[in-house]
Design a protein around this motif. Structure first.
Motif, PDB file in Angstrom:
ATOM      1  N   PRO A  11       0.820  -1.221   0.000  1.00  0.00           N
ATOM      2  CA  PRO A  11       0.000   0.000   0.000  1.00  0.00           C
ATOM      3  C   PRO A  11       0.847   1.261   0.000  1.00  0.00           C
ATOM      4  CG  PRO A  11      -0.079  -1.069   2.141  1.00  0.00           C
ATOM      5  CD  PRO A  11       0.657  -2.000   1.238  1.00  0.00           C
ATOM      6  N   ASP A  12       0.260   2.335  -0.496  1.00  0.00           N
ATOM      7  CA  ASP A  12       0.956   3.611  -0.591  1.00  0.00           C
ATOM      8  C   ASP A  12       0.026   4.704  -0.081  1.00  0.00           C
ATOM      9  OD1 ASP A  12       2.886   5.479  -1.174  1.00  0.00           O
ATOM     10  OD2 ASP A  12       3.189   4.818  -3.232  1.00  0.00           O
ATOM     11  N   ASP A  13       0.503   5.938  -0.099  1.00  0.00           N
ATOM     12  CA  ASP A  13      -0.314   7.072   0.338  1.00  0.00           C
ATOM     13  C   ASP A  13      -1.115   7.577  -0.861  1.00  0.00           C
ATOM     14  OD1 ASP A  13      -1.425   9.174   1.733  1.00  0.00           O
ATOM     15  OD2 ASP A  13       0.324  10.483   1.499  1.00  0.00           O
ATOM     16  N   ASP A  14      -2.116   6.807  -1.277  1.00  0.00           N
ATOM     17  CA  ASP A  14      -2.933   7.183  -2.421  1.00  0.00           C
ATOM     18  C   ASP A  14      -4.363   6.704  -2.177  1.00  0.00           C
ATOM     19  OD1 ASP A  14      -3.072   4.413  -3.232  1.00  0.00           O
ATOM     20  OD2 ASP A  14      -1.105   4.660  -4.137  1.00  0.00           O
ATOM     21  N   LEU A  15      -5.269   7.172  -3.033  1.00  0.00           N
ATOM     22  CA  LEU A  15      -6.688   6.890  -2.832  1.00  0.00           C
ATOM     23  C   LEU A  15      -7.008   5.407  -3.018  1.00  0.00           C
ATOM     24  CD1 LEU A  15      -9.570   7.703  -2.304  1.00  0.00           C
ATOM     25  CD2 LEU A  15      -9.735   8.561  -4.652  1.00  0.00           C
ATOM     26  N   ILE A  16      -6.387   4.740  -3.969  1.00  0.00           N
ATOM     27  CA  ILE A  16      -6.669   3.316  -4.161  1.00  0.00           C
ATOM     28  C   ILE A  16      -6.317   2.520  -2.911  1.00  0.00           C
ATOM     29  CG2 ILE A  16      -5.975   1.242  -5.436  1.00  0.00           C
ATOM     30  CD1 ILE A  16      -5.849   2.917  -7.954  1.00  0.00           C
ATOM     31  N   SER A  17      -5.195   2.829  -2.290  1.00  0.00           N
ATOM     32  CA  SER A  17      -4.812   2.122  -1.061  1.00  0.00           C
ATOM     33  C   SER A  17      -5.823   2.374   0.054  1.00  0.00           C
ATOM     34  CB  SER A  17      -3.412   2.563  -0.607  1.00  0.00           C
ATOM     35  OG  SER A  17      -2.435   2.205  -1.576  1.00  0.00           O
ATOM     36  N   ARG A  18      -6.330   3.604   0.129  1.00  0.00           N
ATOM     37  CA  ARG A  18      -7.311   3.906   1.173  1.00  0.00           C
ATOM     38  C   ARG A  18      -8.659   3.241   0.887  1.00  0.00           C
ATOM     39  NH1 ARG A  18      -3.909   8.344   1.562  1.00  0.00           N
ATOM     40  NH2 ARG A  18      -4.756   9.506  -0.214  1.00  0.00           N
ATOM     41  N   LEU A  19      -9.024   3.148  -0.388  1.00  0.00           N
ATOM     42  CA  LEU A  19     -10.263   2.451  -0.733  1.00  0.00           C
ATOM     43  C   LEU A  19     -10.156   0.957  -0.436  1.00  0.00           C
ATOM     44  CD1 LEU A  19     -11.237   4.203  -4.101  1.00  0.00           C
ATOM     45  CD2 LEU A  19     -12.344   4.474  -1.863  1.00  0.00           C
ATOM     46  N   LEU A  20      -8.971   0.401  -0.590  1.00  0.00           N
ATOM     47  CA  LEU A  20      -8.764  -1.009  -0.256  1.00  0.00           C
ATOM     48  C   LEU A  20      -9.014  -1.261   1.232  1.00  0.00           C
ATOM     49  CD1 LEU A  20      -5.664  -2.196  -2.307  1.00  0.00           C
ATOM     50  CD2 LEU A  20      -7.840  -3.414  -2.076  1.00  0.00           C
ATOM     51  N   GLU A  21      -8.642  -0.311   2.073  1.00  0.00           N
ATOM     52  CA  GLU A  21      -8.905  -0.460   3.509  1.00  0.00           C
ATOM     53  C   GLU A  21     -10.404  -0.542   3.761  1.00  0.00           C
ATOM     54  OE1 GLU A  21      -7.064   2.695   5.667  1.00  0.00           O
ATOM     55  OE2 GLU A  21      -5.043   2.272   4.900  1.00  0.00           O
ATOM     56  N   ARG A  22     -11.175   0.294   3.083  1.00  0.00           N
ATOM     57  CA  ARG A  22     -12.635   0.258   3.247  1.00  0.00           C
ATOM     58  C   ARG A  22     -13.217  -1.031   2.673  1.00  0.00           C
ATOM     59  NH1 ARG A  22     -15.260   5.249   4.388  1.00  0.00           N
ATOM     60  NH2 ARG A  22     -13.789   6.950   4.747  1.00  0.00           N
TER      61      ARG A  22
END
Length: 421
Positions: A230-241
């Motif tokens: 994961p990185d500091d980007d929106l796709i990584s944050r959406l993966l958490e959700r």
């Protein structure tokens, strides 16, 4: 008619004006494409609510009525529910596969209200003013790289060389796609414009289907990489959700796809339309160069004056009445944003570009529950791009009398804008 219209555009055939048959509104008539506002003024004055045979929908064109419709929760944005013959033919001719149909059903406009709200909550911070402002140095980095290339040539084709490239680079970085994939991402995104307007140049159902079957596995591969690293980007944050159970696999992939698509065409048109407007109104260009602090109000005026989004669609979920016109349940209402934003009842001298215009309550990003998710990205990116462009090339030259507009009802933008620097 839909297939013939698409083939006519893709083959660059001249379109036949259908005004005698179609009535007051024909957005693909060359005279309308060149200057829609004169025609929209007549429509607004004579028929504030009007059934269009061309679109198969009810049109609203005044600022007041458009505001009412966009804020009314008795309408849905799910165009799959439109019962008109035109929409049924579109779905039938599309011959969408089950996977494609699943993706269409999971777009922000078409999901249930609770899923829609979860999706908007999931992206609200990344598309909010604070996060986009923090992204500004990266936006300026890409702006400067593209303008450096133009400076070396001494000329620029503003659309292809700048306005179309910049939004793809920025939204790809925001989401977490590598910049080296810009060209593929742009091609895939362009292919989906048929969902907004079937007359967009090059957009067709077959092309959209081909793009989907390349774009969807690309997103799946990206998700697997981000899952492992994961990185500091929106796709990584959406993966958490996604891991928390907020979205299923199809909803996650479709949301990412739609964000990529929506994050580019509107800003491309905004930048092109803004520079074309400065060519047409040289005194306003001089004013903005002399008063760069006007840029925030200038951006709002560019959005109002030559709205990148010209129309949005809503579906009546029950029998409704608009200005005395009966709208049956499950029929589409087309809100003519470009007409509302040039309503003299709301904006004094609407066809005068005024970069200091006060109380500019335009509807360029729509209103209500389906208000555009990315207004701050559009505003901040456009301001950075135009500020840097004017700083470096205040004396740019071009021909404002030979603007070639794309034939489209839902969007307004230029094919090209060649400039000497």
């Amino acid at each position: 008619m839909l297939g013939l219209a698409q083939r006519a555009v893709e083959a660059k055939w001249p379109m036949v004006a259908l005004r005698p048959v179609a009535g007051r509104y024909h957005p693909y008539d060359p005279a309308f494409i060149a200057d829609p506002y004169r025609h929209l003024d007549r429509l607004r004055a004579t028929a504030p609510a009007y059934y269009s045979k061309v679109t198969g929908s009810y049109l609203v064109s005044s600022h007041a009525v458009a505001t009412d419709v966009l804020g009314d929760r008795r309408y849905t944005s799910n165009r799959m529910l439109d019962s008109s013959l035109r929409n049924r033919m579109f779905m039938r001719l599309g011959k969408f596969s089950p996977t494609e149909k699943q993706a269409l059903d999971n777009t922000l406009a078409n999901v249930s209200a609770d899923t829609h709200q979860r999706m908007r909550n999931a992206i609200s911070q990344d598309f909010g003013k604070r996060r986009i402002t923090a992204l500004l140095p990266r936006i300026e980095y890409w702006v400067d790289r593209l303008l450096d290339e133009a400076a070396a040539r001494g000329r620029i084709e503003l659309i292809d060389d700048f306005a179309a490239k910049l939004p793809i680079l920025v939204v790809a970085e925001l989401l977490g796609f590598p910049p080296r994939d810009r060209r593929r991402l742009q091609e895939w995104s362009d292919s989906y414009l048929v969902l907004v307007d079937p007359m967009i140049r090059g957009a067709g159902i077959k092309r959209m289907s081909g793009a989907f079957h390349e774009f969807d596995p690309y997103i799946a591969d990206t998700l697997r990489r981000k899952q492992a690293d994961p990185d500091d980007d929106l796709i990584s944050r959406l993966l958490e959700r996604h891991r928390a159970g907020e979205f299923d696999d199809a909803q996650l992939r479709t949301l990412i796809m739609m964000l990529m698509i929506a994050g580019h065409e509107v800003i491309t048109n905004l930048l092109g339309n803004a520079v074309a407007s400065l060519l047409r109104f040289p005194e306003q260009r001089r004013r903005l160069c002399a008063e760069p602090e006007l840029m925030p109000t200038a951006i709002e005026e560019f959005i109002r004056f030559e709205s990148p989004i010209q129309a949005v669609w809503r579906i009546a979920a029950e029998d409704l009445d608009i200005e005395g016109v009966h709208v049956p349940a499950w029929r589409a209402v087309t809100v003519l944003i470009g007409a509302a934003n040039n309503d003299p009842g709301q904006f004094p001298e609407p066809r005068r570009l005024d970069l200091g215009r006060a109380d500019n309550r335009h509807l360029g990003f729509a209103l209500g529950a389906h208000y555009c998710a990315g207004p701050w990205l559009a505003r901040i990116e456009a301001a950075a791009a135009l500020s840097r462009f004017l700083e470096r090339f205040p004396n740019f030259r071009g021909d404002a009398t030979r603007l070639r507009w794309k034939p489209a009802a839902g969007l307004r933008g230029l094919y090209e804008l060649p400039l000497a620097l």
